[in-house]
Structures are given as structure tokens and as C-alpha cells.
Design a protein around this motif. Structure first.
Motif, PDB file in Angstrom:
ATOM      1  N   ALA A 265      44.472  -2.530 -46.695  1.00 50.61           N
ATOM      2  CA  ALA A 265      43.162  -1.894 -46.785  1.00 50.61           C
ATOM      3  C   ALA A 265      43.253  -0.415 -46.451  1.00 50.61           C
ATOM      4  N   LEU A 266      44.141  -0.069 -45.520  1.00 47.66           N
ATOM      5  CA  LEU A 266      44.321   1.341 -45.156  1.00 47.66           C
ATOM      6  C   LEU A 266      44.977   2.106 -46.300  1.00 47.66           C
ATOM      7  N   LEU A 267      45.821   1.420 -47.062  1.00 43.98           N
ATOM      8  CA  LEU A 267      46.432   2.045 -48.234  1.00 43.98           C
ATOM      9  C   LEU A 267      45.373   2.440 -49.247  1.00 43.98           C
ATOM     10  N   THR A 268      44.285   1.663 -49.284  1.00 46.20           N
ATOM     11  CA  THR A 268      43.193   1.964 -50.194  1.00 46.20           C
ATOM     12  C   THR A 268      42.281   3.061 -49.648  1.00 46.20           C
ATOM     13  N   SER A 269      41.954   2.984 -48.349  1.00 45.42           N
ATOM     14  CA  SER A 269      40.973   3.914 -47.776  1.00 45.42           C
ATOM     15  C   SER A 269      41.594   5.239 -47.342  1.00 45.42           C
ATOM     16  N   ASN A 270      42.881   5.213 -46.907  1.00 41.30           N
ATOM     17  CA  ASN A 270      43.519   6.434 -46.422  1.00 41.30           C
ATOM     18  C   ASN A 270      45.032   6.346 -46.660  1.00 41.30           C
ATOM     19  N   PRO A 271      45.486   6.610 -47.869  1.00 40.66           N
ATOM     20  CA  PRO A 271      46.902   6.451 -48.203  1.00 40.66           C
ATOM     21  C   PRO A 271      47.831   7.302 -47.334  1.00 40.66           C
ATOM     22  N   GLY A 272      47.410   8.525 -47.017  1.00 43.79           N
ATOM     23  CA  GLY A 272      48.245   9.398 -46.208  1.00 43.79           C
ATOM     24  C   GLY A 272      48.493   8.840 -44.817  1.00 43.79           C
ATOM     25  N   LEU A 273      47.435   8.333 -44.212  1.00 48.09           N
ATOM     26  CA  LEU A 273      47.560   7.742 -42.880  1.00 48.09           C
ATOM     27  C   LEU A 273      48.416   6.483 -42.934  1.00 48.09           C
ATOM     28  N   TYR A 274      48.242   5.698 -43.973  1.00 46.33           N
ATOM     29  CA  TYR A 274      49.040   4.482 -44.136  1.00 46.33           C
ATOM     30  C   TYR A 274      50.526   4.823 -44.207  1.00 46.33           C
ATOM     31  N   GLN A 275      50.857   5.877 -44.935  1.00 47.74           N
ATOM     32  CA  GLN A 275      52.256   6.276 -45.070  1.00 47.74           C
ATOM     33  C   GLN A 275      52.828   6.744 -43.731  1.00 47.74           C
ATOM     34  N   GLN A 276      52.014   7.481 -42.957  1.00 49.10           N
ATOM     35  CA  GLN A 276      52.460   7.938 -41.637  1.00 49.10           C
ATOM     36  C   GLN A 276      52.780   6.761 -40.718  1.00 49.10           C
ATOM     37  N   LEU A 277      51.898   5.786 -40.704  1.00 44.73           N
ATOM     38  CA  LEU A 277      52.110   4.621 -39.845  1.00 44.73           C
ATOM     39  C   LEU A 277      53.349   3.847 -40.260  1.00 44.73           C
TER      40      LEU A 277
ATOM     41  N   VAL B  27      44.012  -4.151 -34.736  1.00 44.12           N
ATOM     42  CA  VAL B  27      43.690  -5.453 -35.317  1.00 44.12           C
ATOM     43  C   VAL B  27      43.577  -5.345 -36.836  1.00 44.12           C
ATOM     44  N   CYS B  28      42.867  -4.327 -37.308  1.00 42.97           N
ATOM     45  CA  CYS B  28      42.693  -4.163 -38.749  1.00 42.97           C
ATOM     46  C   CYS B  28      44.031  -3.914 -39.438  1.00 42.97           C
ATOM     47  N   TYR B  29      44.857  -3.093 -38.812  1.00 41.33           N
ATOM     48  CA  TYR B  29      46.154  -2.780 -39.420  1.00 41.33           C
ATOM     49  C   TYR B  29      47.070  -3.999 -39.412  1.00 41.33           C
TER      50      TYR B  29
ATOM     51  N   ALA C  58      33.363  -1.489 -31.896  1.00 40.99           N
ATOM     52  CA  ALA C  58      34.350  -2.120 -32.770  1.00 40.99           C
ATOM     53  C   ALA C  58      33.876  -2.137 -34.216  1.00 40.99           C
ATOM     54  N   ALA C  59      32.618  -2.475 -34.434  1.00 43.50           N
ATOM     55  CA  ALA C  59      32.087  -2.524 -35.805  1.00 43.50           C
ATOM     56  C   ALA C  59      32.093  -1.144 -36.451  1.00 43.50           C
ATOM     57  N   VAL C  60      31.744  -0.109 -35.670  1.00 45.32           N
ATOM     58  CA  VAL C  60      31.746   1.260 -36.203  1.00 45.32           C
ATOM     59  C   VAL C  60      33.172   1.677 -36.572  1.00 45.32           C
ATOM     60  N   SER C  61      34.113   1.376 -35.687  1.00 45.69           N
ATOM     61  CA  SER C  61      35.515   1.746 -35.936  1.00 45.69           C
ATOM     62  C   SER C  61      36.078   1.007 -37.144  1.00 45.69           C
ATOM     63  N   ALA C  62      35.690  -0.253 -37.307  1.00 49.36           N
ATOM     64  CA  ALA C  62      36.156  -1.021 -38.466  1.00 49.36           C
ATOM     65  C   ALA C  62      35.632  -0.408 -39.760  1.00 49.36           C
ATOM     66  N   GLY C  63      34.404   0.073 -39.723  1.00 45.79           N
ATOM     67  CA  GLY C  63      33.857   0.731 -40.906  1.00 45.79           C
ATOM     68  C   GLY C  63      34.672   1.943 -41.310  1.00 45.79           C
ATOM     69  N   ASP C  64      35.146   2.712 -40.322  1.00 45.07           N
ATOM     70  CA  ASP C  64      35.995   3.866 -40.619  1.00 45.07           C
ATOM     71  C   ASP C  64      37.332   3.423 -41.207  1.00 45.07           C
ATOM     72  N   TYR C  65      37.902   2.349 -40.639  1.00 42.34           N
ATOM     73  CA  TYR C  65      39.201   1.876 -41.129  1.00 42.34           C
ATOM     74  C   TYR C  65      39.111   1.449 -42.592  1.00 42.34           C
ATOM     75  N   PHE C  66      38.068   0.703 -42.924  1.00 42.10           N
ATOM     76  CA  PHE C  66      37.931   0.185 -44.287  1.00 42.10           C
ATOM     77  C   PHE C  66      37.301   1.200 -45.242  1.00 42.10           C
ATOM     78  N   GLY C  67      36.999   2.392 -44.737  1.00 40.16           N
ATOM     79  CA  GLY C  67      36.475   3.447 -45.594  1.00 40.16           C
ATOM     80  C   GLY C  67      35.053   3.225 -46.056  1.00 40.16           C
ATOM     81  N   ILE C  68      34.227   2.547 -45.243  1.00 37.00           N
ATOM     82  CA  ILE C  68      32.834   2.297 -45.609  1.00 37.00           C
ATOM     83  C   ILE C  68      32.003   3.531 -45.274  1.00 37.00           C
ATOM     84  N   ARG C  69      31.368   4.115 -46.260  1.00 35.65           N
ATOM     85  CA  ARG C  69      30.616   5.360 -46.076  1.00 35.65           C
ATOM     86  C   ARG C  69      29.155   5.244 -46.519  1.00 35.65           C
ATOM     87  N   ASP C  70      28.743   4.070 -46.969  1.00 35.09           N
ATOM     88  CA  ASP C  70      27.403   3.945 -47.543  1.00 35.09           C
ATOM     89  C   ASP C  70      26.374   3.408 -46.547  1.00 35.09           C
TER      90      ASP C  70
END
Length: 455
Positions: free
Chosen positions: A418-430, A410-412, A219-231
Motif C-alpha cells: 500500500a505504501l508503494l502505491t501511496s508513497n513510492p519514494g518512502l517505500y523505496q527508502q524503507l 503495523v501498516c507496513y 491511530a486512525a488519522v495516521s493510518a489515513g496518511d499511510y494509505f494516502g487517503i486525502r478525501d
């Protein structure tokens, strides 16, 4: 990563209590070995006339090397099939969901017809009712499949990009198996039946904790992907450290509640077995109570899956995570359930098909490799074992996907912006898919609400 970032240590008492019971089981294991209790286990369950050293033998000869080789090959082939399913669900998520859901319906219809033809209407009535309700639910939610397909694609992509989450699940499965072995030896120290019940609580608790550590890590790893954490240098390792330290108490707390409910159900089951031969009315009453308790247990397990996601994302304690989960249920409970049903049914069907294929192949190979009077029994046993091994492999990989699905939802639902910030294209699809399906989750706040991962 630090304790302040994750909100500090939560529910420490539960973690300490869990560690203490681990030490108790380990101590009983050591005492059982030193006193050789395994040579005369459970004297309280044996009649005085029974010989404690008597060991029955079936006399069935088996080729251990052949069996071992087939099981190893089944395990490797199952990994390949599970990876194949992962690729398919990532490349063609909508087709994966629709085709496997239709196959599930066909299987249910076939089972209902078989029961109707062989056992009569009384035996088939409940499966037929279940089948009808399932088909009706799928029909009513068919327009939701595109929305669920996007979530499945993202979840499977997370598992593909972070395969170590599956390794964590495998390690936790080994840890659970090792604890079970220790527990079995620990039970040899009991001198009365009632002493088994606190040990059973320890078993249910620890097995659940190991499973939920893997779930919270994924869950923590997946949340990092959702919020666009790459560091984060090693996101899986970082998530595992949090699950085994700051969040361990919260995991232990929630799992203890389920373990207590499961223990109550086990006691009711035991009482029902004792009461049924002499008192049918009491047996029926206990059966009804047991069904209610089992229903509560299932609901609590399902609820906890979402609570642990809040633990993983925000580092909150179990009570606060449960409160947030309840808020989510009130806002988007129906959407969450339907999304889980759509995806989990498809995953279950994929696991069944893969395991059935491996089981059939194992049976055929075993029938050719082993000859003798017990050839048929050996081949069937190997086929069943291959099916079980393959099902375990599929369940291990798909559990990571299911965890990621829950996290994404849950994140959505909580922070769609937050998804609009990290992945605008995916946000628009949803947004497009959920508007077409009439789904309200994620539509309440189209902007980033200011919540940050881990805050």
C-alpha cells in the motif's frame, strides 16, 4: 463514514457496560453531595477515638498567585520545548535517536556509579545488570536506527500535519481527571472497605478507556496518511467519532481486561502489606505473585496498543483485532519491539531533559520570587511541580507520536505494498534501510495485497 464502511458496531456489550458504570459513579457522586458525605468520609477506616472533623495544618505559608503564575509559564514553556523536539525529530530523526540514546546510556551509567558509591554493590547490582543489557541491546540494534528514523520522521510529520490529535489527547486527559474527581466523591458513599474494590475497577477501566480513545483516534488519522487517503474533510474529527461510537465497545473490551488485571495486582499489594509485618514468608510469596501479575499487565497493555491499531484501521472487534495482532507478533514481533524500544527511549529522554530544564528554571524563579522561612521548601516544591507539569505536556504530545509510530509499523508489516502505491519514494527508502539492517518486516509482500483502509 458509516457503520457499514467500518464493519459495523463491535463489542456493544462492553460499551453499554462502561456507560452504565459511568452512570453509577455519577449517581454516587450526586448522592455524596446531597448527603454531605465529604464531611465525614470513610467512617469504616477511622478509629472510634479519632475526630472526623479534625484537619491537620502544616502552617506552611505559600504565595498562591506566584505559584499559579509559575505553573502557567511552565506549562507554556513546556509546550514550546515539546514542539521544538517535534521539529528536531522530524528534521533530523536519525541524529535525534542516536544522540538521545547515547545520553540515556550516559544517564544509566551515572546512576549505576552513584548507587555503587552510596549504597553499595547489593543496591547497585540490578541497575548495573539492566544497564548492561540495555547497552548490549542498543549495540546489537544500532544498524536498525536508520529504519526507525524513517518511521519516526513520518510519525512526527503526521502529528505536525494534524495537531488536533494532541488536542484530543488533552481533552481525554481532562475527561479522565473529571471522572477521577467524581470517583473520589463516589467513594465517600462506601460503608466498608470491600466496597472500594468494584469502584477501583471502575476507576482503572475509565481512565484506561479515555487514554485508549485518544490512542485509537491518533491511530486512525495516521493510518489515513499511510494509505494516502486525502478525501476526508476533517480526519481527526472523523477518527474521534469512530473511536467514540463504532469502535468504543472494542476499546472498552480490551481496557476492561487490563483493568481487571490491575485490580488483582492492587489486591495482592494490599494483602502483601498486611502480611509482611507478621509473616515474612507469605509477604515474599505475595510479592513474587504481584511481580508476575504486574508483568502480565504490562504485556497486555503493550499488546493492546497494537490491537487498538487494528481496531482503528479495519474496524474489527477486539477479539479479531487481538488475533491479527498475535499474527503480527509471530511474524514481526522482534522487529516491532526493537523499533519501539529505539524510538520510545529517545522520546523518554527528550521528555526528561525538557521537564528537568523547566523544573530547574521554576525552582530558580521561585527562590527569587518567594522569601521567608519556607523559601527553600517552596522553591523545591515549585521546581518539582514544574517538572511534573512539563513531563505531562511532553507525554501528551509524544503519546501521539508513539501512536503514529505503532500505526506506521503495523501498516507496513500488514500491507507494505500500500505504501508503494501511496508513497513510492518512502517505500523505496524503507526497503533499502531494512535490507541493510536485515529486517524482514514488510518484505513478505512487495505488492499491494488488495486490503483497503477500513476493509
Amino acid at each position: 463514514i458509516n457503520a457499514e464502511y467500518m464493519g459495523g458496531w463491535n463489542d456493544v456489550w462492553a460499551a453499554l457496560l462502561w456507560i452504565v458504570q459511568l452512570l453509577v459513579i455519577a449517581g454516587l457522586f450526586g448522592a455524596s453531595l446531597s448527603q454531605k458525605k465529604y464531611e465525614d468520609p470513610y467512617p469504616w477506616a477511622r478509629n472510634d477515638s479519632e475526630d472526623p472533623s479534625g484537619v491537620s495544618s502544616t502552617g506552611v505559608s505559600t504565595d498562591v498567585l506566584t505559584l499559579g503564575a509559575i505553573v502557567v509559564v511552565a506549562w507554556l514553556v513546556s509546550i514550546g520545548i515539546a514542539i521544538f523536539w517535534l521539529i528536531i525529530m522530524n528534521k533530523f530523526p536519525l541524529g535525534f535517536l542516536k544522540v538521545l540514546t547515547i545520553m540515556m546510556i550516559v544517564l544509566l551509567v551515572a546512576m549505576a556509579i552513584f548507587l555503587l558509591a552510596t549504597a553499595g554493590i547489593l543496591a547497585a547490582i540490578f541497575p548495573i545488570i539492566f544497564m548492561a543489557l540495555f547497552i548490549f541491546m542498543i549495540y546489537r540494534s544500532w544498524n536498525r536506527f536508520p529504519f526507525s528514523a524513517i518511521i519516526l520522521k513520518q510519525a512526527s510529520g503526521t502529528v505536525r500535519d494534524h495537531p488536533a490529535v494532541v488536542l484530543v489527547g488533552f481533552v481525554m486527559m481532562i475527561a479522565s481527571g473529571a471522572f477521577t474527581v467524581l470517583w473520589v466523591f463516589a467513594t465517600f458513599m462506601t460503608t466498608a472497605q470491600w466496597q472500594l474494590y468494584p469502584l477501583l475497577l471502575c476507576l482503572f477501566w475509565s481512565q484506561g478507556v479515555f487514554i485508549n480513545i485518544a490512542h485509537t483516534t491518533a491511530a486512525a488519522v495516521s493510518a489515513g496518511d499511510y494509505f494516502g487517503i486525502r478525501d476526508v474533510r476533517s480526519p481527526v474529527w472523523a477518527a474521534l467519532v469512530r473511536s467514540c461510537s463504532w469502535s468504543l465497545g472494542s476499546i472498552c473490551f480490551g481496557t476492561l481486561i487490563v483493568a481487571l488485571i490491575r485490580l488483582v495486582r492492587f489486591i495482592l499489594h494490599t494483602l502483601r502489606q498486611l502480611a509482611s509485618p507478621g509473616n515474612a514468608a507469605l509477604g515474599i510469596l505475595l510479592c513474587c505473585i504481584e511481580c508476575v501479575v504486574q508483568w502480565i499487565e504490562s504485556l497486555m497493555e503493550y499488546f493492546n496498543q497494537y490491537a487498538y491499531v487494528h481496531v482503528a484501521i479495519y474496524g474489527t472487534g477486539f477479539v479479531e483485532s487481538a488475533r491479527r495482532t498475535w499474527d503480527l507478533v509471530k511474524r514481526s514481533g522482534v522487529d516491532a519491539i526493537l523499533n519501539d524500544v529505539i524510538i520510545q527511549n529517545a522520546l523518554s529522554m527528550a521528555a526528561f531533559l525538557g521537564a528537568a530544564a523547566v523544573g530547574i528554571v521554576c525552582r530558580v524563579v521561585a527562590s527569587q520570587a518567594h522569601t521567608g522561612d519556607d523559601a527553600l521548601a517552596f522553591a523545591v516544591a515549585v521546581g518539582v511541580l514544574g517538572f511534573i507539569v512539563s513531563l505531562a505536556v511532553h507525554s501528551l504530545l509524544f503519546s501521539s507520536v508513539e501512536s503514529s509510530v505503532i500505526v506506521f509499523f503495523v501498516c507496513y508489516a500488514d500491507v507494505p505494498g500500500a505504501l508503494l502505491t501511496s508513497n513510492p519514494g518512502l517505500y523505496q527508502q524503507l526497503q533499502e534501510k531494512q535490507l541493510a539492517a536485515g529486517i524482514t518486516t514488510g518484505m513478505q509482500d512487495p505488492r499491494f495485497a488488495g486490503q483497503q483502509y477500513g476493509s
